[in-house]
Design a protein around this motif. Structure first.
Motif, short mmCIF file in Angstrom:
data_model
loop_
_atom_site.label_atom_id
_atom_site.label_comp_id
_atom_site.label_asym_id
_atom_site.label_seq_id
_atom_site.Cartn_x
_atom_site.Cartn_y
_atom_site.Cartn_z
N GLU A 75 0.82 -1.21 0.00
CA GLU A 75 0.00 0.00 0.00
C GLU A 75 0.85 1.26 0.00
O GLU A 75 0.55 2.23 -0.69
N TRP A 114 0.91 3.98 -2.98
CA TRP A 114 0.54 5.36 -2.62
C TRP A 114 1.56 6.35 -3.18
O TRP A 114 1.19 7.36 -3.77
N ARG A 152 0.88 9.30 -5.87
CA ARG A 152 1.12 10.70 -5.54
C ARG A 152 2.11 11.35 -6.50
O ARG A 152 1.96 12.51 -6.88
#
Length: 467
Positions: free
Chosen positions: A138, A142, A146
């Motif tokens: 995760e 992420w 981003r």
């Protein structure tokens, strides 16, 4: 008790970098609250104030805007020192920093892009390097998401002021897309894949000249994505530009692109292994490295990036070549054995041989092709299956990699063999052509390839020492 930027075990030594930021904040905390003092800092005071402000931004998310206003008011060097501090945190601490600090680091990056900070391109690259290949955790997904948002959201600014960093981002997202597109049952990836594809297609459509700056490895990455509908038209367009494809093949990819696909932590361990560890003592280091970076089957794909890094971005000095330090070909052989999936092994072999296919003595570096030949000749006779598999793969590439440009590839491989002999990497190919354990068909193909450039041999091998 001060907020800790990193996860740290009780027995682990303090990080000098984190300690310097923490101490600066403790010392200057009263000055970090409005109203700010209107004094002119000495150089030492200015540097310490930068450290304190950075710690404040990373540890006090609710107060980050105030800290940035303070920074804007005191900055005298175009944010150069501040940006270099952030880069150090990313390079040295990112793997250990707490999740809230990771969020703040991306926020800092966005703010520094807005003010065109000196060195912000280096910071963007540092964050891109932290995106780990084959890692579906995760946290890693992420960061990938981003960073796509950063490049998409700041598109106009980056095109105008930092265009070359867009080619770095393209290289990274093309590479991770090949991993993400192989996983069909993870719904978390769908939105990320869409964003990555949208960004990459935009670069191809709007900034094609930046794509060409990547060189031949652009085609290697694109070939892993030809099954993705959005890239099929791009692939067809590229192939229709015959001159562009030939020019790309002849353009050696700069080593900075290969650094993008391994983290700074991984680079440190690899360079230590290849410059300090003696041959015969490398096994325990390999085991440790494998457990840390290759311990999940999905992470195998990073082997492709490591092989490319070893061949093209880590060139040993003459002193290392003369020593008994573990040579590159040994580590490459071990990495190939780590591959349990056929497509990963095939791509790792392609990464090993890729520069052979288009080798031009006037453009390419012999050190890029050295590991493959030394792995083949030094695997005889104990690991003859390695020699057999590599030679067989090389000839498959010659015959089938690009049928329309087979003559170019034949010329490249023949030139590579010729240079390897003339420069003394091998003084003889007899170890291969006269090997009874090797397939007669492969030996015949090799003899024909050698005679194409009139490459002759003697009877022993020695390493090459380049100036």
């Amino acid at each position: 008790m001060a907020f800790s930027l990193i996860h740290k075990s009780p027995y682990e030594a303090d990080s000098p970098l984190e300690s310097s930021l923490t101490e600066a904040f403790r010392l200057l905390e009263p000055e970090l609250r409005p109203p700010f003092p209107l004094t002119i800092c000495t150089e030492a005071e200015y540097f310490n104030l930068n450290r304190a402000i950075l710690y404040g931004i990373l540890s006090e998310a609710h107060y980050a805007k105030v800290h940035f206003k303070h920074l804007h008011g005191i900055v005298t060097d175009g944010y150069c020192f501040f940006t270099s501090l952030v880069c150090k945190v990313v390079d040295e601490l990112y793997a250990k920093v707490v999740e809230s600090v990771k969020v703040q680091l991306v926020y800092v990056c966005l703010e520094l892009v807005d003010v065109s900070a000196v060195g912000v391109d280096v910071l963007l690259v540092a964050l891109l390097r932290q995106i780990r290949g084959g890692d579906f955790s995760e946290s890693n997904l992420w960061l990938c998401s981003r960073m796509v948002d950063v490049f998409t959201g700041k598109w106009e600014c980056l095109v105008e002021e930092q265009p070359m960093v867009l080619s770095s981002a393209l290289y990274v997202f093309l590479r991770v897309l090949s991993d993400h597109c192989r996983v069909c049952l993870n719904p978390k990836l769908n939105n990320l894949k869409e964003k990555e594809i949208e960004f990459c297609v935009r670069v191809f459509r709007d900034q094609f000249h930046l794509c060409l700056r990547i060189g031949r490895d652009l085609i290697r990455l694109l070939q892993d994505l030809v099954h993705v509908p959005e890239f099929q038209d791009i692939w067809k367009d590229l192939l229709s530009r015959s001159k562009d494809v030939s020019q790309l093949y002849r353009t050696r990819t700069c080593s900075r692109y290969f650094l993008l696909r391994i983290t700074s932590e991984m680079e440190t361990h690899l360079r230590f292994l290849l410059t300090q560890v003696k041959l015969g003592s490398q096994t325990r280091y390999q085991i440790w490295f494998g457990r840390k970076f290759l311990n999940v089957s999905e992470k195998e794909t990073v082997v492709i990036d490591i092989v490319r890094f070893i061949c093209c971005a880590h060139h040993p000095s003459n002193d290392v070549l003369l020593s008994n330090v573990t040579p590159r070909w040994v580590i490459v052989g071990w990495l190939l054995k780590c591959c349990t999936k056929n497509h990963v092994e095939a791509n790792a072999k392609l990464a090993l041989f890729y520069d052979w296919l288009f080798f031009d003595e006037g453009v390419d570096n012999i050190m890029n092709i050295e590991p493959a030949i030394l792995l083949m000749v030094n695997s005889v006779p104990k690991y003859i299956h390695m020699t057999h598999n590599l030679l067989e793969f090389l000839f498959l590439l010659v015959d089938h990699y690009d049928i329309d440009r087979k003559d170019l590839i034949l010329k490249g491989v023949s030139c590579a063999l010729d240079v390897l002999k003339r420069k003394g990497v091998v003084q003889s190919f007899d170890v291969l052509t006269c090997c009874d354990a090797l397939s007669p068909f492969l030996k015949e193909r090799l003899v024909k390839m050698l005679s194409w450039k009139n490459v002759s041999g003697f009877n022993h091998l020695q390493p090459v020492f380049l100036t």
